[in-house]
Design an enzyme around this catalytic site. Structure first.
Site: not given
Ligand SMILES: CCSc1ccccc1
Ligand code: FES
Ligand SMILES: [Fe+3]
Length: 446
Positions: A103, A204, A207, A212, A361
């Site tokens: 509006h 982590d 993993h 990977h 992932d």
């Molecule tokens: C290059 C990814 S290394 C990594 C290590 C731990 C958690 C997430 C990624």
């Molecule tokens: S002017 Fe009415 S919702 Fe923004």
């Molecule tokens: Fe990862």
């Protein structure tokens, strides 16, 4: 319905699988975590001048972050105070006023209500202008250029909230000479609970070799020898850190470029070699070593980063089973432009929307988040017991430390605070000087 006391078992390093799926818990998280914790907004370098703005998310709330005439930064709910339409439909720009497309109400850069079409004729001058400005986010503050917001006016300061993790952030946010987020964030949707990727990045390293395996094989990165779990990092090759407010990280020593493709990694190593000596002089040998190491970390509740693989991510919750991922490349401010471009391309090729590490992932994030839809599956407990009972404190670096390259100390730290904040009546009831959290983690055992 989950039972709060059954959710997190800090003593034994266990978590209930239902935490990834329970819709009632999700609502409590939005209120008690995203309504009270410091949430990342943007980097100062993205809004340098008066009127510069970006839109950001704080939990599921969309906010407008605006540089003010006096140089400060304010944030507002991006919601018109008339009938609730979106006030600013674009992701970034420069405006001295924002006009709602529904509006036509308009708001100044400081959020105040500026104009209302036909105000005299249609409202008889009866609008309380002071009560109809954009709803302001209670607190906005910056740490080393990283801007955070907090909806809770009673929250502890950003500095206190970051606490011990500042020592580790300063390795790359300060000792490196400071960093910048390169370009706009890549955005994608993952069908997972926001905590699943956040916990992955908090600690982590386990993993990496398995999930990977193919990415490591093709990328010829510094992590490639871990591909397929051919071998563990040698003893003493890293550490896991947990801190007071659930922020945590893992460090793999001396392999900073981590997951970057080989040719980019070589350039990064050569570039860092030109800086490391000065960093050691100014910040000490330990921080200089960590500057040349790979850090994977998360800031509670939903910020993650990889120092070395140059990745900065926000896991924006969109319901208990969907997350909007924002991914930036980060680089040291003084990085040569050609290397900055390689880093940017490297990040978006690995952890961007279609990145090959990201694709690896996402399968795990989605299955871990969606399997507890099963009524029996959600009763299972998730195990974060790796290294439990061996955590300690060390004089040379803050936090609770797991002295292993691969371990789950920072998982236990993340969920210890998750449990604490969900049960915290208000920040007034919080004792910043209570060091009991360390003993809780050190005493944990199977
Ligand atoms: C290059 C990814 S290394 C990594 C290590 C731990 C958690 C997430 C990624
Ligand atoms: S002017 Fe009415 S919702 Fe923004
Ligand atoms: Fe990862």
């Amino acid at each position: 319905m989950y039972a709060m006391d059954d959710l997190i078992d800090t003593k034994r390093g266990l978590q209930s699988a239902s935490m990834f799926i329970d819709p009632h818990l999700y609502e409590v998280e939005m209120e008690k975590i995203f309504g009270r914790c410091w949430l990342f907004l943007t980097h100062e370098s993205a809004i340098p001048n008066y009127g510069d703005f970006v839109t950001a998310k704080m939990g599921e709330d969309e906010v407008l972050v605006v540089r003010q005439a006096d140089g400060t930064v304010k944030a507002f709910l991006n919601v018109c105070r008339h009938r609730g339409a979106r006030v600013c439909p674009v992701e970034a720009g420069n405006r001295r006023a924002f006009v709602c497309s529904y509006h036509g109400w308009s708001y100044a850069a400081d959020g105040s209500l500026a104009t209302v079409p036909f105000e005299k004729e249609l409202y008889g001058g009866k609008i309380d202008r002071c009560a109809h400005g954009l709803k302001e986010v209670a607190k906005v503050d910056s740490y080393r250029g990283f801007l955070f917001g907090n909806f809770d006016p009673g929250a502890i300061s950003l500095e206190d909230y970051l606490g011990d993790v500042r020592w580790y952030l300063d390795i790359w946010m300060e000792a490196s000479g400071g960093v910048e987020l390169i370009g706009a964030p890549a955005r994608s949707i993952v069908h997972c609970n926001w905590k699943a990727p956040t916990e992955n990045f908090v600690g982590d390293a386990y993993h990496v070799g398995w999930t990977h395996a193919s990415s490591l094989a093709v990328s010829r990165s510094m992590f490639s020898p871990m591909s397929g779990n051919q071998r563990l990092p040698p003893a003493g090759a890293g550490a896991q850190i947990a801190t007071r407010f659930g922020h945590g990280l893992g460090i793999l020593y001396d392999v900073n470029p981590g997951g970057q493709p080989a040719q980019t990694a070589e350039k990064i190593l050569a570039w860092q070699a030109t800086k490391k000596g000065k960093i050691a002089e100014k910040y000490g040998e330990l921080k200089a070593r960590f500057y040349g190491s790979h850090l994977n970390g998360s800031l509670f509740p939903n910020v993650s980063y990889l120092w070395g693989t140059n990745t900065f991510k926000i896991w924006q919750p969109r319901g208990p089973s969907e997350t909007e991922v924002w991914t930036w490349a980060i680089a040291e401010k003084d990085t040569p432009e050609d290397l900055k471009r390689d880093i940017y391309n490297g990040v978006h090729g690995t952890f961007g929307t279609a990145g090959y590490w990201e694709a690896d992932d996402n399968d795990n994030m989605e299955s871990a988040s969606l399997l507890p839809t099963g009524w029996q599956s959600r009763k299972l407990r998730l195990n974060a017991q790796m290294g439990i009972g061996n955590d300690t404190v060390m004089d040379e670096m803050p936090g609770v430390i797991g002295q292993a390259a691969i371990g789950e100390t920072s998982y236990r730290g993340y969920y210890r605070f998750y449990d604490e904040i969900l049960k915290l009546p208000s920040w007034d009831a919080f004792d910043l000087n209570d060091e009991g959290w360390k003993q809780q983690l050190i005493d944990a055992d199977c």
